[in-house]
Design an enzyme around this catalytic site. Structure first.
Site: not given
Ligand code: NAD
Length: 492
Positions: A185, A238-243, A261, A296, A395
């Site tokens: 996705k 993605g973000s720590t909160r979503t993770g 990540e 990130c 962040e």
């Molecule tokens: P995000 O967490 O908002 O979204 C990331 C993905 O998760 C999107 O595809 C989103 O649709 C999906 N998502 C959101 N809620 C979900 C849920 N409940 N269940 C499943 N999927 C869900 O992050 P973003 O704004 O797209 O990206 C920016 C963030 O990503 C920053 O915090 C950045 O530091 C982090 N990031 C980390 C790395 C790394 O390697 N550590 C690399 C790139 C980005």
């Protein structure tokens, strides 16, 4: 040489989901997709329905069980992946503008790096296929004990928007090389370029269903995907909160293994024995302005030793002021847009709160003027901040650098480690012993010394400590994370 292009010449196909080897029109709600460079509504995303998420996972599982990919001759699997990578390289003229159009990455950077790097990532993981596997154990002589590696089956991957092709390649390549099928996705903000990769995979000979894509928002499509009982492993960037939400979903419906990540708040430490302050300032400035700070590992906290601080800060201000904001299709622009207006408002909100509570903007501090309606932010340097300021702790994910001074070496490490994140850290010093002490002292998944940012050495894994993540992308570790290990013990 200019690589600019006319954004209005690029056509986006109507159907954006990819299931069973072909594009499928999503049956759920449609969402407008805007170009961050000028705010133009350039395409509409057809989101997958719940039934289509189900279909994508079932199809992927079927491909895992019956397509022959997981059980193919390793050399045949390698050949398909190499062909796929070659097709990606050859598709540059189509893929690069498609990636630049709706993302924050400049066309020149994408042509110089993102496309070829994504292809190389596929080649890199293909090389493990017949070289890395189980091990024979030392047992008592009347037994033979060994491990066999097996794929998980269906891997669900969730990608962010900040480097759409590269972030997806980090997930897709090791999972597919290891014999899994994958359902990806992409971010709903940058959904289109990755579909081209799936089409090229089919052209290269990847069986249908081994790489499926479902589109839509996190709660509507990502959440049911990671919860699906046929998904054997989840990998997320993605973000720590979503993770954390994804980890909870995996615990509730599995449990199943997760690679996360996540976000960062990475320090860059400059010691007074740094040999070349000009060169170091260029590195430090680039580490927070690359992709307009939407990386990130962005080096967002500058910690500088007090007796070189003033001269160093002057150099950073000069570097920030030299930037020319511009749309991603203008290859002369040196800093691109913020992904969306809500994200720009979030960045500006954090900066304005910092200024209201006593911080000083030595550079920037507001949105950047742009000829079009795009979302641009001026590279910003904030001083008079403390370790408990919101702008130092959280962040920002934009071109905003905070600066704090230190006098003693240990003080620098304490300040650097005073964070819930631990993704990366940069150290600039002319003293090798200090460099070695720093790599031990810093709580971060990666420590760069006298540089900042990854090289093309994909063998080096990447991943965070603390709230920056669990597990690694890249390297042998990422390949092994897509395999489970089975033990056999034979007595004779
Ligand atoms: P995000 O967490 O908002 O979204 C990331 C993905 O998760 C999107 O595809 C989103 O649709 C999906 N998502 C959101 N809620 C979900 C849920 N409940 N269940 C499943 N999927 C869900 O992050 P973003 O704004 O797209 O990206 C920016 C963030 O990503 C920053 O915090 C950045 O530091 C982090 N990031 C980390 C790395 C790394 O390697 N550590 C690399 C790139 C980005």
């Amino acid at each position: 040489m200019s690589h600019g292009f006319d954004p209005d010449m690029i056509r986006i196909a109507a159907s954006s989901n990819f299931i069973g080897g072909r594009r499928i029109m999503g049956h759920a709600a449609k969402r407008p997709v805007l170009r961050p460079s000028d705010g133009f509504h350039y395409a509409t995303l057809d989101c997958a329905s719940a039934a289509q998420v189900e279909e994508a996972v079932n199809d992927s599982y079927n491909a895992y069980r019956h397509s022959g990919w997981a059980k193919a001759d390793p050399r045949d699997r390698m050949r398909v992946m190499r062909r796929w990578a070659d097709l990606i390289d050859a598709d540059m003229d189509h893929l690069a503008p498609l990636e630049a159009l709706g993302s924050t990455r400049n066309i020149a950077e994408i042509r110089a790096w993102d496309v070829n790097y994504s292809a190389e990532c596929i080649r890199f993981f293909a090389e493990f296929i017949d070289k890395v596997g189980g091990e024979v154990a030392t047992t008592t002589p009347n037994k033979l004990g060994f491990t066999i590696t097996e794929p998980y089956g269906v891997v669900a991957a969730i990608a962010p928007w900040n480097l759409p092709l590269v972030m997806s390649a980090w997930k897709i390549a090791p999972a597919i090389a290891a014999g899994n099928s994958i359902v990806l996705k992409p971010s709903e903000l940058t959904p289109f370029s990755i579909i081209r990769l799936a089409e090229l995979a089919i052209e290269a000979g990847l069986p249908k269903g081994v790489f499926n894509i479902v589109q839509g928002e996190g709660y509507a499509v990502g959440d049911p995907l990671v919860r699906h009982p046929l998904v054997g492993k989840v990998t997320f960037t993605g973000s720590t909160r979503t993770g954390a939400a994804i980890m909870a979903a995996c615990a509730e419906t599995g449990p199943k293994p997760v690679t996360l990540e996540l976000g960062g708040k990475s320090p860059q430490i400059v010691f007074n024995d740094t040999a070349d302050l000009d060169k170091t300032a260029a590195i430090v400035a680039k580490a927070i302005t690359l992709n307009a700070g939407q990386v990130c590992v962005a080096g967002s906290r500058l910690l500088v030793q007090d007796n070189v601080a003033d001269q160093f800060i002057d150099r950073i201000i000069t570097a920030f002021k030299a930037h020319r904001p511009g749309p991603t299709w203008n290859s002369d622009a040196t800093i691109g847009p913020i992904i969306s207006e809500p994200q720009l408002d979030r960045i500006d909100g954090m900066v304005q709160r910092a200024l209201a509570s006593g911080a000083e903007a030595l550079s920037g501090g507001s949105r950047a003027p742009s000829p079009q309606q795009g979302s641009f932010y001026s590279p910003t340097l904030l001083s008079n901040v403390t370790s408990d300021s919101e702008c130092v702790r959280d962040e920002i994910f934009g071109p905003v650098l905070t600066v704090q001074r230190f006098s003693e070496e240990d003080e620098a490490y304490a300040m650097a480690n005073d964070s819930r994140y631990g993704l990366a850290a940069g150290v600039h010093t002319g003293d090798l012993a200090r460099a070695l002490r720093a790599t031990r002292a810093l709580e971060a998944g990666t420590v760069w010394v006298n540089r900042y940012g990854r090289s093309n050495d994909m063998i080096l894994p990447t991943g965070g400590f603390k709230q920056s993540g669990i597990g690694k992308d890249l390297g042998r570790e990422a390949y092994m994370a897509n395999l489970k290990s089975k033990v056999a013990l034979i007595e004779f």
